[in-house]
Design an enzyme around this catalytic site. Structure first.
Site, PDB file in Angstrom:
ATOM      1  N   SER A 224       0.828  -1.198   0.000  1.00  0.00           N
ATOM      2  CA  SER A 224       0.000   0.000   0.000  1.00  0.00           C
ATOM      3  C   SER A 224       0.867   1.254   0.000  1.00  0.00           C
ATOM      4  O   SER A 224       1.648   1.464  -0.926  1.00  0.00           O
ATOM      5  CB  SER A 224      -0.965  -0.046   1.189  1.00  0.00           C
TER       6      SER A 224
ATOM      7  N   GLU B  87      -9.562  -4.817  -5.585  1.00  0.00           N
ATOM      8  CA  GLU B  87      -9.172  -3.586  -4.898  1.00  0.00           C
ATOM      9  C   GLU B  87      -9.155  -2.421  -5.866  1.00  0.00           C
ATOM     10  O   GLU B  87      -8.808  -2.569  -7.050  1.00  0.00           O
ATOM     11  CB  GLU B  87      -7.826  -3.737  -4.195  1.00  0.00           C
TER      12      GLU B  87
ATOM     13  N   HIS C 130      -7.438  -5.463  -0.946  1.00  0.00           N
ATOM     14  CA  HIS C 130      -6.250  -4.653  -0.731  1.00  0.00           C
ATOM     15  C   HIS C 130      -5.399  -5.219   0.410  1.00  0.00           C
ATOM     16  O   HIS C 130      -5.894  -5.509   1.493  1.00  0.00           O
ATOM     17  CB  HIS C 130      -6.672  -3.225  -0.398  1.00  0.00           C
TER      18      HIS C 130
END
Length: 297
Positions: free
Chosen positions: A144, A239, A269
């Site tokens: 991320s 995601e 995610h």
């Protein structure tokens, strides 16, 4: 949903989010986030220390080669996350890769804006180079926002003509501060963690000015990717940031970079953080281990 394990994971995430309101402090959110992901089910040896003011942690499985290091940047939108929330993921990567993992608690927003987190990432990498590790013994990875730091650090090292790591791994990376991909809409109904408005709000908090959104050190998708080391990118099909990974992989491939892009069916995610519950996450981490074993001397 046919995948019952994934459905349970999504419910856990949604329960955490439901407990937050406009009055919930960032400090409380950080505690909840650490508790959501902190499993610590993989036995490892750990050692905490500091590089100046930067809190770091060595994480090593019993089979880890002390001459091979993975520098890991946790995710959390630059606001949440820590070496505690991500210890089990780092431990599993150490187990499957045979590397020692160095995790860092880089500075977070809203206290510290761009480029503070990148400065910490750069300082950690420089510390490794200055303490007996050559670049071909080092890989970098992150999920991320941590995936963003991977791309940004590669751009920075390239621009400064500093030796690049032997390989890089991006997990569900956030690579475009403007969040322009159409998957921010097409995957919105599937993604329990990120949504377009949330991403843009985090970007505003992270950046100093709107112009920073086009800075390759903030949005790695804006960079020239020539000369980068081999890349492994893993992302879930469910995601909203899927398009970031696809666009980055295409751009890197066109620049002559060796790229492996894996899109995991139904996965959300940063699904790697739920390896204690999701067999798919464990398989993905095994592939990370194989990728790193092949590229670290």
């Amino acid at each position: 949903m046919k995948n019952e394990a994934l459905a349970k994971v999504i419910k856990r995430v949604q329960k955490t989010y439901a407990g937050w309101s406009k009055d919930t402090s960032v400090a409380d959110m950080r505690v909840d986030w650490d508790n959501l992901f902190n499993g610590n089910t993989t036995p490892v040896e750990t050692c905490d220390f500091h590089i100046n003011a930067l809190h770091c942690r060595w994480i090593a499985h019993q089979n880890a080669d002390s001459n091979k290091v993975l520098l890991y940047f946790h995710g959390g939108g630059f606001r949440l996350g820590s070496i505690d929330s991500h210890q089990d993921l780092m431990a599993r990567i150490s187990q499957f890769s045979g590397c020692k993992v160095l995790g860092i608690n880089y500075r977070l927003i809203p206290e510290h804006r761009f480029p503070a987190a990148l400065e910490d990432a750069f300082n950690a990498y420089s510390w490794l180079l200055n303490n007996g590790y050559s670049s071909n013994q080092i890989a970098i990875a992150g999920d991320s926002a941590g995936g963003n730091l991977v791309g940004a650090l590669l751009n920075q090292l390239n621009s400064l003509d500093i030796a690049l790591p032997a390989a890089a791994v991006m997990l569900s990376p956030w690579l475009d501060m403007k969040a322009t991909s159409d998957t921010y809409q097409s995957r919105a109904k599937f993604d329990p963690i990120h949504q377009h408005k949330m991403i843009l709000a985090l970007a505003r908090d992270y950046l100093r000015t709107e112009a920073d959104a086009d800075d390759p050190l903030a949005s790695p998708l804006c960079a020239s990717l020539d000369g980068l080391p081999p890349l492994l990118i893993q992302v879930g099909d469910h995601e909203v940031g899927l398009g970031d990974s696809i666009q980055y992989a295409d751009k890197a491939t066109n620049a002559g970079v060796e790229v492996e892009l894996e899109v995991w069916d139904e996965m959300i995610h940063a699904f790697h953080l739920f390896a204690a519950d999701l067999p798919e996450a464990n398989r993905a981490i095994e592939k990370i281990g194989e990728f790193l074993r092949q590229r670290l001397n």
